[in-house]
Scaffold this active site. Structure first.
Site, PDB file in Angstrom:
ATOM      1  N   GLY A 158       0.806  -1.216   0.000  1.00  0.00           N
ATOM      2  CA  GLY A 158       0.000   0.000   0.000  1.00  0.00           C
ATOM      3  C   GLY A 158       0.835   1.259   0.000  1.00  0.00           C
ATOM      4  O   GLY A 158       1.714   1.433   0.854  1.00  0.00           O
TER       5      GLY A 158
ATOM      6  N   GLY B  15      -0.427   4.450   0.327  1.00  0.00           N
ATOM      7  CA  GLY B  15      -1.222   5.567   0.821  1.00  0.00           C
ATOM      8  C   GLY B  15      -0.444   6.391   1.827  1.00  0.00           C
ATOM      9  O   GLY B  15       0.789   6.355   1.876  1.00  0.00           O
ATOM     10  N   PHE B  16      -1.153   7.137   2.668  1.00  0.00           N
ATOM     11  CA  PHE B  16      -0.482   8.013   3.640  1.00  0.00           C
ATOM     12  C   PHE B  16       0.434   7.222   4.568  1.00  0.00           C
ATOM     13  O   PHE B  16       1.584   7.604   4.795  1.00  0.00           O
ATOM     14  CB  PHE B  16      -1.521   8.781   4.469  1.00  0.00           C
ATOM     15  CG  PHE B  16      -2.217   9.880   3.715  1.00  0.00           C
ATOM     16  CD1 PHE B  16      -1.528  11.003   3.291  1.00  0.00           C
ATOM     17  CD2 PHE B  16      -3.562   9.785   3.412  1.00  0.00           C
ATOM     18  CE1 PHE B  16      -2.154  12.015   2.596  1.00  0.00           C
ATOM     19  CE2 PHE B  16      -4.208  10.794   2.715  1.00  0.00           C
ATOM     20  CZ  PHE B  16      -3.512  11.910   2.299  1.00  0.00           C
TER      21      PHE B  16
ATOM     22  N   VAL C 204      -2.092  -7.544  -4.570  1.00  0.00           N
ATOM     23  CA  VAL C 204      -1.741  -8.616  -3.633  1.00  0.00           C
ATOM     24  C   VAL C 204      -2.963  -9.497  -3.434  1.00  0.00           C
ATOM     25  O   VAL C 204      -4.045  -9.017  -3.063  1.00  0.00           O
ATOM     26  CB  VAL C 204      -1.254  -8.046  -2.290  1.00  0.00           C
ATOM     27  CG1 VAL C 204      -1.001  -9.168  -1.291  1.00  0.00           C
ATOM     28  CG2 VAL C 204       0.010  -7.216  -2.495  1.00  0.00           C
TER      29      VAL C 204
ATOM     30  N   GLU D 200     -18.223  18.451   2.063  1.00  0.00           N
ATOM     31  CA  GLU D 200     -17.406  19.199   1.108  1.00  0.00           C
ATOM     32  C   GLU D 200     -17.922  19.033  -0.318  1.00  0.00           C
ATOM     33  O   GLU D 200     -17.937  19.977  -1.104  1.00  0.00           O
ATOM     34  CB  GLU D 200     -15.946  18.763   1.235  1.00  0.00           C
ATOM     35  CG  GLU D 200     -15.330  19.204   2.549  1.00  0.00           C
ATOM     36  CD  GLU D 200     -13.899  18.745   2.760  1.00  0.00           C
ATOM     37  OE1 GLU D 200     -13.211  19.327   3.631  1.00  0.00           O
ATOM     38  OE2 GLU D 200     -13.461  17.812   2.059  1.00  0.00           O
TER      39      GLU D 200
ATOM     40  N   ALA E  95      -6.164  10.751   7.708  1.00  0.00           N
ATOM     41  CA  ALA E  95      -4.773  10.842   7.285  1.00  0.00           C
ATOM     42  C   ALA E  95      -3.801  10.953   8.458  1.00  0.00           C
ATOM     43  O   ALA E  95      -2.738  10.329   8.454  1.00  0.00           O
ATOM     44  CB  ALA E  95      -4.589  12.030   6.335  1.00  0.00           C
TER      45      ALA E  95
END
Length: 434
Positions: A15, A17-18, A83, A174, A322
């Protein structure tokens, strides 16, 4: 996978990501071999996906090549793959491009949309967790308006230009604000032959307030901002089904719409192979201890959204955002270095830096640990934090210039149908209508 043998221990990160990127940065130029696996070759800045979906930004400005992140790190490798499974007995990761053994494994697969088992909602609604999904939403929105100008049936036309956003968290709020601003400033100019005043933006929330993860003050302020923009907010309403045109709820309330965007929940993106005792079934998260070590395994770790660390302050794990992912990734990098030196690891303590959400032009809410504020100043704080958090100077510059241009011109020039999204339509045209 053509990964060379190394004298250093091999750490596989699943992964980018963050959490995965934060961990990779922390392991740079250490005495380890790191292999990062991801199904995309880029890192996505997910908090701005809604702006891609509504034409405010292009996809490339919130994505950054993973290979560029690690290109100057010694003994670092990236492989583009899915994976399939973890072979914990033989310490192997099984992927679409082959198997790879590990000394230490870190699962940072993040989260995906949770439809709570409703297959029809999953089939007919839109998710917004990836760049391709955001581009699909953008195309669908614009295609619906193009289709609306072709039909004479008022019910079908209204269905095409009505929107329902399910979930009143930051993403839903948002997105609702961005759509409301499009209605107010852009769509009436683009489609003068449509009565844009009939366009509806409905925000459906299962709880008694929107932004329920933030302070009550921020929740109230955000609701005021949205209502003033013309968004209809429905609280204590739970969507039970959506057949592609009609939404049914747990009450008599129904909606007729061709566009439902589902932001009502997320669950962990689990990889097969771990013992069932290591999983929290209802949210698909992996149980970890205070060192992000997967329960029942000494050499497997999990960080970010996929990890559920049950502590006294966070009995259900940390929020799937995050900041916990970044902090866990960084600390785990330090802890792996300690582990290799046979030093004790440090337990994770979450530093809650607050939360924020923007509702549109000059409108945002910010919660800091001891202070809450909203309005124009909060909006500038939101912009600064998000700009600072983007990876890469070019991305920061492009996003900043886009925001300045959009602010001055009241425009969103990214409203382009670059990749058409094909969705089965409920509208049947005759040759005379077209």
């Amino acid at each position: 996978m053509n990964i060379p043998q190394s004298e250093n221990p091999r750490i596989i990160i699943i992964g980018g990501g963050f959490a995965g990127i934060a961990l990779a940065k922390q392991l740079r130029n250490k005495s380890v071999q790191v292999v990062l696996l991801d199904k995309h070759n880029y890192h996505t800045f997910q908090p701005l996906l809604y702006q891609v979906a509504t034409g405010g930004l292009e996809a490339g400005s919130i994505a950054y090549p993973i290979r560029k992140v690690i290109q100057e790190y010694d003994d670092f490798y990236f492989r583009l793959t899915n994976v399939k499974e973890i072979d914990t007995e033989n310490k192997k990761v099984i992927t679409e491009i082959g198997d790879l053994s590990y000394d230490y494994l870190v699962i940072a697969t993040g989260s995906k949309t949770n439809y709570f088992g409703n297959k029809e909602i999953e089939r007919n609604s839109m998710a917004m967790k990836t760049i391709p999904q955001s581009l699909n939403i953008r195309s669908l929105i614009l295609e619906n308006f193009e289709q609306a100008v072709l039909t004479k049936d008022s019910a079908d036309q209204n269905c095409l230009i009505n929107f329902v956003l399910v979930g009143g968290g930051p993403t839903g709020v948002e997105l609702a604000g961005a759509l409301a601003e499009m209605k107010k400033e852009i769509l009436q100019k683009d489609y003068p032959d449509l009565d844009i005043t009939k366009m509806e933006i409905n925000l459906v929330q299962g709880g008694d307030r929107i932004l329920d993860s933030m302070s009550e003050k921020s929740s109230v302020e955000a609701e005021k901002f949205l209502v003033n923009l013309g968004v209809k907010i429905w609280k204590n309403v739970r969507v039970t089904n959506y057949n592609g045109r009609t939404i049914t709820t747990n009450s008599d309330l129904t909606f007729e719409t061709s566009t439902v965007i589902w932001t009502a929940g997320v669950k962990g993106a689990v990889v097969a192979g771990l013992d069932a005792k290591s999983l929290v079934e209802n949210v698909k998260r992996i149980l970890v201890n205070q060192f992000n070590q997967v329960i029942g395994y000494d050499t497997i770790f999990a960080v970010g959204d996929i990890a559920q660390m049950e502590l006294e302050d966070y009995p259900r794990g940390h929020p799937m955002m995050a900041q916990p992912a970044l902090q866990q990734g960084k600390l785990l990098g330090e802890n792996l270095a300690r582990l290799l030196k046979r030093q004790p690891m440090e337990g994770f303590k979450y530093n809650d830096k607050g939360a924020m959400a923007t509702i549109g032009r000059n409108k945002a809410v910010v919660d800091l640990p001891n202070y809450h504020f909203s309005g124009v100043f909060a909006w500038f704080v939101w912009m600064f934090v998000h700009l600072f958090s983007l990876i890469g100077f070019k991305n920061k510059a492009v996003v900043f210039l886009n925001w300045v241009y959009n602010y001055i011109r009241f425009d969103r020039e990214g409203r382009l149908i670059i990749r058409p999204f094909k969705k089965k339509s409920f509208v049947t045209f005759t040759s005379d209508e077209v």
